[in-house]
Scaffold this motif. Structure first.
Motif, PDB file in Angstrom:
ATOM      1  N   ALA A   8     -18.658   5.618  48.958  1.00 14.47           N
ATOM      2  CA  ALA A   8     -17.777   5.448  50.115  1.00 14.47           C
ATOM      3  C   ALA A   8     -16.631   4.538  49.728  1.00 14.47           C
ATOM      4  CB  ALA A   8     -18.549   4.857  51.288  1.00 14.47           C
ATOM      5  N   GLY A   9     -15.507   4.751  50.380  1.00 15.67           N
ATOM      6  CA  GLY A   9     -14.346   3.934  50.087  1.00 15.67           C
ATOM      7  C   GLY A   9     -13.369   3.936  51.235  1.00 15.67           C
ATOM      8  N   VAL A  10     -12.550   2.887  51.276  1.00 19.56           N
ATOM      9  CA  VAL A  10     -11.478   2.784  52.258  1.00 19.56           C
ATOM     10  C   VAL A  10     -10.247   3.402  51.619  1.00 19.56           C
ATOM     11  CG1 VAL A  10     -10.036   1.195  53.593  1.00 19.56           C
ATOM     12  CG2 VAL A  10     -12.447   0.672  53.218  1.00 19.56           C
ATOM     13  N   VAL A  11      -9.623   4.349  52.329  1.00 20.88           N
ATOM     14  CA  VAL A  11      -8.447   5.037  51.786  1.00 20.88           C
ATOM     15  C   VAL A  11      -7.240   4.753  52.667  1.00 20.88           C
ATOM     16  CG1 VAL A  11      -9.766   6.879  50.699  1.00 20.88           C
ATOM     17  CG2 VAL A  11      -8.992   7.158  53.039  1.00 20.88           C
ATOM     18  N   ASP A  12      -6.061   4.809  52.053  1.00 24.47           N
ATOM     19  CA  ASP A  12      -4.828   4.633  52.826  1.00 24.47           C
ATOM     20  C   ASP A  12      -4.336   5.988  53.300  1.00 24.47           C
ATOM     21  OD1 ASP A  12      -3.902   5.797  50.530  1.00 24.47           O
ATOM     22  OD2 ASP A  12      -2.609   4.133  49.932  1.00 24.47           O
ATOM     23  N   SER A  13      -3.164   6.005  53.923  1.00 30.69           N
ATOM     24  CA  SER A  13      -2.638   7.249  54.495  1.00 30.69           C
ATOM     25  C   SER A  13      -2.298   8.280  53.426  1.00 30.69           C
ATOM     26  CB  SER A  13      -1.417   6.952  55.356  1.00 30.69           C
ATOM     27  OG  SER A  13      -0.409   6.336  54.563  1.00 30.69           O
ATOM     28  N   ALA A  14      -2.064   7.850  52.191  1.00 30.48           N
ATOM     29  CA  ALA A  14      -1.757   8.782  51.101  1.00 30.48           C
ATOM     30  C   ALA A  14      -3.026   9.381  50.507  1.00 30.48           C
ATOM     31  CB  ALA A  14      -0.962   8.077  50.011  1.00 30.48           C
ATOM     32  N   GLY A  15      -4.179   8.832  50.851  1.00 32.03           N
ATOM     33  CA  GLY A  15      -5.445   9.361  50.352  1.00 32.03           C
ATOM     34  C   GLY A  15      -5.976   8.670  49.118  1.00 32.03           C
ATOM     35  N   THR A  16      -5.323   7.594  48.666  1.00 28.94           N
ATOM     36  CA  THR A  16      -5.818   6.862  47.498  1.00 28.94           C
ATOM     37  C   THR A  16      -6.833   5.822  47.941  1.00 28.94           C
ATOM     38  OG1 THR A  16      -3.986   5.308  47.649  1.00 28.94           O
ATOM     39  CG2 THR A  16      -3.689   7.191  46.183  1.00 28.94           C
ATOM     40  N   VAL A  17      -7.857   5.635  47.125  1.00 27.80           N
ATOM     41  CA  VAL A  17      -8.926   4.695  47.449  1.00 27.80           C
ATOM     42  C   VAL A  17      -8.416   3.265  47.256  1.00 27.80           C
ATOM     43  CG1 VAL A  17     -11.247   3.925  46.854  1.00 27.80           C
ATOM     44  CG2 VAL A  17     -10.676   6.362  46.781  1.00 27.80           C
ATOM     45  N   GLN A  18      -8.485   2.483  48.312  1.00 27.92           N
ATOM     46  CA  GLN A  18      -8.059   1.085  48.264  1.00 27.92           C
ATOM     47  C   GLN A  18      -9.206   0.167  47.867  1.00 27.92           C
ATOM     48  OE1 GLN A  18      -4.883   0.076  48.681  1.00 27.92           O
ATOM     49  NE2 GLN A  18      -4.385   2.240  48.867  1.00 27.92           N
ATOM     50  N   ALA A  23     -23.038  -0.377  49.206  1.00 37.47           N
ATOM     51  CA  ALA A  23     -24.101   0.350  49.906  1.00 37.47           C
ATOM     52  C   ALA A  23     -25.092  -0.637  50.501  1.00 37.47           C
ATOM     53  CB  ALA A  23     -24.812   1.280  48.942  1.00 37.47           C
ATOM     54  N   LEU A  24     -25.637  -0.299  51.675  1.00 40.54           N
ATOM     55  CA  LEU A  24     -26.661  -1.112  52.327  1.00 40.54           C
ATOM     56  C   LEU A  24     -28.032  -0.717  51.808  1.00 40.54           C
ATOM     57  CD1 LEU A  24     -25.451  -0.942  56.027  1.00 40.54           C
ATOM     58  CD2 LEU A  24     -25.213  -2.855  54.446  1.00 40.54           C
ATOM     59  N   VAL A  25     -28.964  -1.643  51.841  1.00 45.14           N
ATOM     60  CA  VAL A  25     -30.348  -1.360  51.477  1.00 45.14           C
ATOM     61  C   VAL A  25     -31.040  -0.831  52.732  1.00 45.14           C
ATOM     62  CG1 VAL A  25     -32.502  -2.344  50.648  1.00 45.14           C
ATOM     63  CG2 VAL A  25     -30.326  -3.166  49.739  1.00 45.14           C
ATOM     64  N   PRO A  26     -31.540   0.420  52.701  1.00 51.49           N
ATOM     65  CA  PRO A  26     -32.181   0.983  53.891  1.00 51.49           C
ATOM     66  C   PRO A  26     -33.516   0.292  54.181  1.00 51.49           C
ATOM     67  CG  PRO A  26     -32.217   2.555  52.079  1.00 51.49           C
ATOM     68  CD  PRO A  26     -31.492   1.349  51.601  1.00 51.49           C
ATOM     69  N   THR A  27     -33.791   0.063  55.486  1.00 52.95           N
ATOM     70  CA  THR A  27     -35.046  -0.551  55.911  1.00 52.95           C
ATOM     71  C   THR A  27     -35.568   0.170  57.141  1.00 52.95           C
ATOM     72  OG1 THR A  27     -33.869  -2.125  57.294  1.00 52.95           O
ATOM     73  CG2 THR A  27     -34.401  -2.834  55.058  1.00 52.95           C
ATOM     74  N   GLY A  28     -36.826   0.007  57.429  1.00 58.96           N
ATOM     75  CA  GLY A  28     -37.425   0.537  58.651  1.00 58.96           C
ATOM     76  C   GLY A  28     -37.599   2.047  58.617  1.00 58.96           C
ATOM     77  N   GLN A  29     -37.546   2.643  59.807  1.00 58.79           N
ATOM     78  CA  GLN A  29     -37.773   4.079  59.931  1.00 58.79           C
ATOM     79  C   GLN A  29     -36.657   4.905  59.314  1.00 58.79           C
ATOM     80  OE1 GLN A  29     -38.239   4.620  64.130  1.00 58.79           O
ATOM     81  NE2 GLN A  29     -40.459   4.261  64.039  1.00 58.79           N
ATOM     82  N   LEU A  30     -35.490   4.351  59.190  1.00 62.66           N
ATOM     83  CA  LEU A  30     -34.353   5.085  58.635  1.00 62.66           C
ATOM     84  C   LEU A  30     -34.186   4.831  57.135  1.00 62.66           C
ATOM     85  CD1 LEU A  30     -31.777   4.556  61.499  1.00 62.66           C
ATOM     86  CD2 LEU A  30     -33.267   6.505  61.092  1.00 62.66           C
ATOM     87  N   SER A  31     -35.270   4.710  56.414  1.00 65.13           N
ATOM     88  CA  SER A  31     -35.170   4.406  54.980  1.00 65.13           C
ATOM     89  C   SER A  31     -34.601   5.571  54.179  1.00 65.13           C
ATOM     90  CB  SER A  31     -36.544   4.026  54.431  1.00 65.13           C
ATOM     91  OG  SER A  31     -37.439   5.110  54.577  1.00 65.13           O
ATOM     92  N   TRP A  32     -34.456   6.716  54.793  1.00 66.20           N
ATOM     93  CA  TRP A  32     -33.903   7.871  54.097  1.00 66.20           C
ATOM     94  C   TRP A  32     -32.382   7.941  54.199  1.00 66.20           C
ATOM     95  CZ3 TRP A  32     -30.978  10.766  57.316  1.00 66.20           C
ATOM     96  CH2 TRP A  32     -31.227  10.632  58.679  1.00 66.20           C
ATOM     97  N   ALA A  48     -18.399  10.368  50.515  1.00 68.86           N
ATOM     98  CA  ALA A  48     -18.429  11.612  49.744  1.00 68.86           C
ATOM     99  C   ALA A  48     -19.696  11.681  48.906  1.00 68.86           C
ATOM    100  CB  ALA A  48     -17.207  11.701  48.845  1.00 68.86           C
ATOM    101  N   PHE A  49     -20.090  12.898  48.597  1.00 70.75           N
ATOM    102  CA  PHE A  49     -21.235  13.127  47.714  1.00 70.75           C
ATOM    103  C   PHE A  49     -20.737  13.898  46.509  1.00 70.75           C
ATOM    104  CE2 PHE A  49     -24.951  15.529  46.234  1.00 70.75           C
ATOM    105  CZ  PHE A  49     -25.804  14.478  45.985  1.00 70.75           C
TER     106      PHE A  49
END
Length: 110
Positions: A8-18, A23-32, A48-49
């Motif tokens: 994941a990334g923050v992009v500007d209006s031109a589409g370049t990654v700023q 990433a967060l460490v998943p916990t609880g029921q939403l570990s997936w 993106a993947f």
């Protein structure tokens, strides 16, 4: 920690990654699930993947399949409308006719 391929990334209006997001460490029921932290003042966030070699492998399989389908199509054949017409040379006689090689004979049809 995000699974491999997720980013994941923050992009500007031109589409370049700023900025790449952590990433967060998943916990609880939403570990997936995948989670990323973004600053409050961030504009557009893109998640993106990247499938990497899998995408190239799928395209290669598609190209091979398409080639095999094209090769499996029947060849175009010239159709001789009058198989009795002897306009062709001896080496080409009968090619493309529905009845094979047709030669002049003693048979007369009345």
């Amino acid at each position: 920690v995000a699974a491999p391929g997720w980013r994941a990334g923050v992009v500007d209006s031109a589409g370049t990654v700023q900025e790449e997001l952590a990433a967060l460490v998943p916990t609880g029921q939403l570990s997936w699930s995948q989670g990323f932290t973004a600053p409050a003042s961030s504009g557009n966030v893109v998640i993106a993947f990247d499938q990497g070699p899998r995408t190239r492998w799928l395209w290669l399989q598609f190209i091979v399949l398409f080639t095999l389908v094209v090769l499996a199509l029947p060849a175009r054949q010239r159709q001789d409308l009058d198989p009795d017409n002897d306009d062709l040379g001896d080496d080409d006689l009968g090619q493309g006719s529905q009845f094979g090689a047709v030669r002049q004979s003693n048979v007369m049809i009345r």
